[in-house]
Scaffold this motif. Structure first.
Motif, PDB file in Angstrom:
ATOM      1  N   GLY B  42      -3.878 -19.224  -1.154  1.00  0.00           N
ATOM      2  CA  GLY B  42      -3.618 -18.598  -2.457  1.00  0.00           C
ATOM      3  C   GLY B  42      -2.469 -17.624  -2.391  1.00  0.00           C
ATOM      4  O   GLY B  42      -1.816 -17.481  -1.345  1.00  0.00           O
ATOM      5  N   PRO B  43      -2.195 -16.933  -3.501  1.00  0.00           N
ATOM      6  CA  PRO B  43      -1.120 -15.935  -3.489  1.00  0.00           C
ATOM      7  C   PRO B  43      -1.474 -14.685  -2.687  1.00  0.00           C
ATOM      8  O   PRO B  43      -2.634 -14.276  -2.651  1.00  0.00           O
ATOM      9  CB  PRO B  43      -0.931 -15.583  -4.969  1.00  0.00           C
ATOM     10  N   VAL B  44      -0.453 -14.123  -2.018  1.00  0.00           N
ATOM     11  CA  VAL B  44      -0.617 -12.880  -1.254  1.00  0.00           C
ATOM     12  C   VAL B  44       0.371 -11.872  -1.839  1.00  0.00           C
ATOM     13  O   VAL B  44       1.559 -12.165  -1.953  1.00  0.00           O
ATOM     14  CB  VAL B  44      -0.256 -13.083   0.236  1.00  0.00           C
ATOM     15  N   TYR B  45      -0.138 -10.725  -2.234  1.00  0.00           N
ATOM     16  CA  TYR B  45       0.717  -9.718  -2.870  1.00  0.00           C
ATOM     17  C   TYR B  45       0.886  -8.501  -1.976  1.00  0.00           C
ATOM     18  O   TYR B  45      -0.085  -7.784  -1.726  1.00  0.00           O
ATOM     19  CB  TYR B  45       0.104  -9.281  -4.203  1.00  0.00           C
ATOM     20  N   PRO B  46       2.108  -8.271  -1.470  1.00  0.00           N
ATOM     21  CA  PRO B  46       2.325  -7.049  -0.690  1.00  0.00           C
ATOM     22  C   PRO B  46       2.416  -5.838  -1.622  1.00  0.00           C
ATOM     23  O   PRO B  46       2.996  -5.944  -2.706  1.00  0.00           O
ATOM     24  CB  PRO B  46       3.675  -7.301   0.011  1.00  0.00           C
ATOM     25  N   VAL B  47       1.830  -4.724  -1.194  1.00  0.00           N
ATOM     26  CA  VAL B  47       1.853  -3.507  -2.007  1.00  0.00           C
ATOM     27  C   VAL B  47       2.478  -2.377  -1.195  1.00  0.00           C
ATOM     28  O   VAL B  47       1.998  -2.055  -0.099  1.00  0.00           O
ATOM     29  CB  VAL B  47       0.424  -3.110  -2.449  1.00  0.00           C
ATOM     30  N   LYS B  50       7.676   1.762  -1.757  1.00  0.00           N
ATOM     31  CA  LYS B  50       9.003   2.070  -1.234  1.00  0.00           C
ATOM     32  C   LYS B  50       9.871   0.839  -1.019  1.00  0.00           C
ATOM     33  O   LYS B  50      11.066   0.982  -0.754  1.00  0.00           O
ATOM     34  CB  LYS B  50       8.887   2.847   0.081  1.00  0.00           C
ATOM     35  N   ILE B  51       9.295  -0.345  -1.020  1.00  0.00           N
ATOM     36  CA  ILE B  51      10.143  -1.526  -0.788  1.00  0.00           C
ATOM     37  C   ILE B  51      10.021  -2.519  -1.944  1.00  0.00           C
ATOM     38  O   ILE B  51       9.000  -2.601  -2.622  1.00  0.00           O
ATOM     39  CB  ILE B  51       9.839  -2.222   0.567  1.00  0.00           C
ATOM     40  N   GLU B  52      11.119  -3.254  -2.150  1.00  0.00           N
ATOM     41  CA  GLU B  52      11.198  -4.181  -3.282  1.00  0.00           C
ATOM     42  C   GLU B  52      10.518  -5.502  -2.973  1.00  0.00           C
ATOM     43  O   GLU B  52       9.841  -6.084  -3.816  1.00  0.00           O
ATOM     44  CB  GLU B  52      12.682  -4.463  -3.598  1.00  0.00           C
ATOM     45  N   SER B  53      10.757  -5.987  -1.742  1.00  0.00           N
ATOM     46  CA  SER B  53      10.154  -7.275  -1.380  1.00  0.00           C
ATOM     47  C   SER B  53       9.951  -7.328   0.128  1.00  0.00           C
ATOM     48  O   SER B  53      10.556  -6.551   0.883  1.00  0.00           O
ATOM     49  CB  SER B  53      11.038  -8.435  -1.833  1.00  0.00           C
ATOM     50  N   LEU B  54       9.089  -8.226   0.548  1.00  0.00           N
ATOM     51  CA  LEU B  54       8.796  -8.377   1.979  1.00  0.00           C
ATOM     52  C   LEU B  54       8.738  -9.866   2.302  1.00  0.00           C
ATOM     53  O   LEU B  54       7.984 -10.619   1.661  1.00  0.00           O
ATOM     54  CB  LEU B  54       7.465  -7.689   2.315  1.00  0.00           C
ATOM     55  N   LEU B  55       9.564 -10.287   3.275  1.00  0.00           N
ATOM     56  CA  LEU B  55       9.646 -11.690   3.670  1.00  0.00           C
ATOM     57  C   LEU B  55       9.837 -12.590   2.443  1.00  0.00           C
ATOM     58  O   LEU B  55       9.250 -13.657   2.323  1.00  0.00           O
ATOM     59  CB  LEU B  55       8.394 -12.101   4.457  1.00  0.00           C
ATOM     60  N   GLY B  56      10.653 -12.071   1.518  1.00  0.00           N
ATOM     61  CA  GLY B  56      11.002 -12.853   0.338  1.00  0.00           C
ATOM     62  C   GLY B  56       9.971 -12.827  -0.781  1.00  0.00           C
ATOM     63  O   GLY B  56      10.116 -13.517  -1.782  1.00  0.00           O
ATOM     64  N   ILE B  57       8.935 -12.028  -0.606  1.00  0.00           N
ATOM     65  CA  ILE B  57       7.895 -11.963  -1.639  1.00  0.00           C
ATOM     66  C   ILE B  57       7.956 -10.588  -2.317  1.00  0.00           C
ATOM     67  O   ILE B  57       8.012  -9.570  -1.626  1.00  0.00           O
ATOM     68  CB  ILE B  57       6.507 -12.203  -1.021  1.00  0.00           C
ATOM     69  N   PRO B  58       7.982 -10.565  -3.661  1.00  0.00           N
ATOM     70  CA  PRO B  58       8.106  -9.279  -4.352  1.00  0.00           C
ATOM     71  C   PRO B  58       6.963  -8.332  -4.021  1.00  0.00           C
ATOM     72  O   PRO B  58       5.799  -8.749  -3.953  1.00  0.00           O
ATOM     73  CB  PRO B  58       8.047  -9.648  -5.842  1.00  0.00           C
ATOM     74  N   CYS B  59       7.325  -7.067  -3.802  1.00  0.00           N
ATOM     75  CA  CYS B  59       6.338  -6.031  -3.515  1.00  0.00           C
ATOM     76  C   CYS B  59       5.948  -5.319  -4.801  1.00  0.00           C
ATOM     77  O   CYS B  59       6.765  -5.190  -5.716  1.00  0.00           O
ATOM     78  CB  CYS B  59       6.971  -4.998  -2.582  1.00  0.00           C
ATOM     79  N   TYR B  60       4.732  -4.799  -4.839  1.00  0.00           N
ATOM     80  CA  TYR B  60       4.278  -4.039  -6.007  1.00  0.00           C
ATOM     81  C   TYR B  60       4.045  -2.593  -5.605  1.00  0.00           C
ATOM     82  O   TYR B  60       3.584  -2.331  -4.483  1.00  0.00           O
ATOM     83  CB  TYR B  60       3.008  -4.664  -6.583  1.00  0.00           C
ATOM     84  N   PRO B  61       4.381  -1.668  -6.509  1.00  0.00           N
ATOM     85  CA  PRO B  61       4.257  -0.245  -6.156  1.00  0.00           C
ATOM     86  C   PRO B  61       2.804   0.174  -5.950  1.00  0.00           C
ATOM     87  O   PRO B  61       2.533   1.102  -5.186  1.00  0.00           O
ATOM     88  CB  PRO B  61       4.886   0.484  -7.344  1.00  0.00           C
TER      89      PRO B  61
END
Lengths: 224, 490
Positions: B42-47, B50-61
């Motif tokens: 499934g989808p994985v959301y990095p949070v 301080k960063i915009e994206s991680l390994l090409g996946i958008p980060c959320y504040p």
């Protein structure tokens, strides 16, 4: 249980041998025939009633290790021997009363006990008794309550399990009765918070049936 | 039996990694990397604000800004930050939180207070919490690798909970080389909320799990592990390796019973009573699990031994007796059957020593006869699978006759190599047909016999001692299953 309540009220940390056995007997555990006496006359008549040979033991709540304190007179066969033994025991001032007891001549000595584990609660112990309990530590444990299967299984677990079989012309130990004893000990542990430990050692075998020859009930007395 | 439903923990639809990091030596990066590398379904959301994206996946504040519902949140941020993040997860409606972060109750009273706070907070939102101080979780079904180490376990039907992350993860690694696969794994960490009995109960109910493994160090006095185990062990085998000693009863007791009640002895008894298969060393856990997961539980303890060499038969018979297994004498009928196959100088006894018969056909025939002998419950077959044992690669100098002999030896070796697959396949066919485990002992100096298991579903060990131990533990389990299932009420 009256014996227990009274001992707790007194602030005792153990039951005497005799009270321990009364307590155990009331839960179906076979114990030696015995009486507590205070006088030589009573000792003589108790001995006649119980039947020879007889054992006399100095009694008192603080006398846990009678062998080391030379407070046991074994294999008394006549009225005269009983009276002599009584007099010699009374020379020790710690001896308040004397226990007149049936002498069980079993050469197989087992141990049955109750202990409390912080994680598993009351646990029943079974194993080789007498001096071998400490030397060989050949014992098994089960968490209470025990099923019939658990009780039989724990008898099979000791290294010296052959001792339960027919032995030197003596019949095999009645495992059904022994299992009932183990199950009962577990039930006591669950029923009485105030019983901290039980030590039946030795549990001798008479005609294939277990008899508690010495017993100690240790109390979990809040007054400690 | 009441148990916690952990479906959404092990098989979440979505994951948020709270504390995602771009620094490749931080756990916030490594765990995220492992989840992606494991190809979570499934989808994985990095949070991370301080960063915009991680390994090409958008980060959320913050987790609350993720435009999707979240089943599982994995937290890797420092301990003092965890409490407020739990609030955010709670408001978001997260079901489970895995707190990788350490420095909680394992480091002292201050940490213990913080741990209690995050656990109470999580519960107040109806969330359940793994850890803190956990190395993470794994699930085969959703390819979930929310783990600190980059281990990619084989998929299988074992599920494991471990009070030590390192020990547990090592069991996943060892499984790879042995061909032993896992369905679910959790490093239970400090067990602030979910405890070992929760995992045990869930694995017992989990249809994808056939065998449960555990590494344990301590059991809380109020633990439900014993009662859960009594029920779980009736459903499937539970193999536990116990490290360390529990708190002993403490005070020297007045009576002998008390003094001798070393609680490791009581623990052993309790495990046995509950039906737990106790394993006494680290290697044994995966070793025995292999047999439990691949084979039916033998109906009894009678073992037939087939060997090409007498000495190994003796060693195997010794090991059987030492483990309480029975090596019964051959029946007359079996003896006569074997007589028609083997030369007159064979052992005429169990162990069946083929006495230097080197071709494969009699071995196959003997194996079949022993497996179908109705007075045994399992077979240990030695030296049947000897890949690599015969090496005739180098040429010889000498007469033509010697060279011809070498060519013949090579033919024999080729026959062995080809027949090895046939031996293994026959063994498996016989296992399925008779319901009896047939354990192969290769005596080979190659440890893990992965392909025997993965290609042929056959359990092999390099030594007879290991084969006997696995079989003996299976017999223990059979004995437990045969004991009356009494519902004891206290």
């Amino acid at each position: 249980m009256k014996i227990l309540e009274e001992a707790l009220k007194r602030g005792d940390s153990t039951l005497s041998e005799h009270d321990s056995k009364l307590f155990l007997a009331s839960h179906g555990i076979p114990v030696t025939r015995e009486q507590i006496v205070k006088t030589e006359e009573e000792a003589a008549s108790a001995a006649a009633e119980i039947g020879y040979p007889i054992v006399l033991k100095g009694s008192g709540a603080e006398l846990a290790h009678k062998t080391e304190m030379n407070l046991i007179r074994l294999d008394l066969r006549t009225d005269g021997e009983v009276r002599e033994a009584f007099k010699s025991l009374k020379k020790n001032s710690a001896v308040k009363e004397v226990l007149v007891q049936q002498m069980v001549k079993g050469d197989r000595e087992l141990v049955v006990g109750l202990t409390r584990d912080p994680q598993f609660g009351p646990c029943v112990m079974f194993g080789l008794g007498g001096i071998f309990t400490e030397i060989l530590e050949d014992v098994s444990f089960r968490v209470a309550p025990l099923t019939q299967w658990d009780a039989e299984d724990m008898m099979e677990e000791i290294r010296a399990k052959k001792i339960l079989g027919a032995f030197r012309g003596k019949p095999a130990v009645d495992k059904k009765i022994m299992a009932d004893v183990l199950i009962s000990i577990g039930k006591i542990g669950l029923e009485y918070e105030a019983v901290k430990e039980i030590d039946i050692n030795p549990m001798k075998i008479l005609n294939g049936k277990p008899v508690a020859v010495d017993a100690l009930v240790v109390l979990n007395n809040k007054k400690d | 039996m009441k148990y916690s439903n952990l479906d959404k923990l092990f098989n979440p639809r979505t994951i948020a990694l709270v504390g995602a990091s771009a620094n490749p030596v931080k756990w916030g990066f490594i765990v995220f990397f492992n989840i992606l590398k494991g190809e979570f379904t499934g989808p994985v959301y990095p949070v991370n604000p301080k960063i915009e994206s991680l390994l090409g996946i958008p980060c959320y504040p913050s987790i609350e800004t993720v435009p999707d519902s979240i089943d599982l949140a994995v937290i890797t941020t420092p301990a003092p930050t965890v409490s407020s993040l739990i609030d955010e997860c709670g408001r978001k409606g997260v079901s489970f939180v895995v707190v990788i972060t350490s420095d909680f109750s394992e480091t002292g009273a201050k940490g213990a207070d913080m741990e209690q706070e995050i656990v109470e907070k999580a519960r107040s939102y109806g969330m359940r919490l793994v850890g803190p101080n956990t190395m993470g979780i794994f699930s085969a079904k959703t390819h979930l690798h929310a783990l600190m180490p980059p281990v990619m376990p084989l998929h299988g039907s074992l599920s494991m909970f471990s009070q030590s992350g390192n020990v547990g993860v090592q069991m996943l690694y060892w499984g790879i080389n042995k061909g032993v696969g896992y369905e679910k794994f959790v490093s239970s960490g400090n067990e602030g909320d979910l405890r070992c009995e929760d995992y045990l109960g869930y694995f017992a109910e989990d249809e994808a799990t056939t065998v449960i493994l555990a590494y344990l160090e301590g059991i809380d006095p109020d633990s439900e592990l014993y009662r859960t185990a009594r029920w779980a062990c009736r459903k499937k085998p539970v193999l536990i390796f116990k490290g360390g000693r529990t708190k002993t009863g403490g005070k020297a007791a007045a009576s002998h019973s008390g003094a001798m009640a070393v609680s490791s002895k009581v623990l052993k008894a309790a495990f046995h009573q509950a039906g737990i298969i106790e394993i006494d060393d680290s290697q044994g856990l995966v070793d025995c699990a292999k047999a439990f997961s691949a084979y039916p539980i033998p109906r009894g303890s009678r073992i037939a031994i087939l060997t090409r060499g007498g000495g190994w038969g003796v060693i195997t018979a010794d090991a059987c007796e030492e483990h309480g297994l029975i090596v019964p004498p051959l029946s007359r009928e079996i003896l006569e059957k074997l007589n028609t196959i083997l030369p007159p100088y064979w052992s005429h006894a169990n162990p069946v020593d083929m006495a230097a018969v080197i071709t494969s056909k009699p071995y196959l025939e003997c194996l079949e006869i022993l497996a179908q002998w109705d007075e045994v419950d399992a077979v240990i077959a030695l030296g049947g699978s000897i890949q690599g044992a015969l090496d005739f690669k180098n040429d010889v100098k000498g007469t033509e006759e010697l060279k011809e002999s070498l060519a013949f030896a090579r033919e024999i070796a080729k026959d062995y190599a080809e027949k090895n697959d046939i031996v293994l396949d026959l063994a498996r066919t016989l296992v399925d047909k008779t319901g009896k485990p047939i354990i192969m002992v290769t005596l080979g100096d190659y440890e893990d016999h992965k392909s025997d298991l993965t290609n042929h579903r056959v359990v092999s060990y390099p030594t007879p001692e290991r084969a006997v131990r696995a079989l003996a533990r299976m017999v223990d389990y059979r004995r437990f299953l045969n004991s009356p299932d009494e519902d004891i009420k206290q």
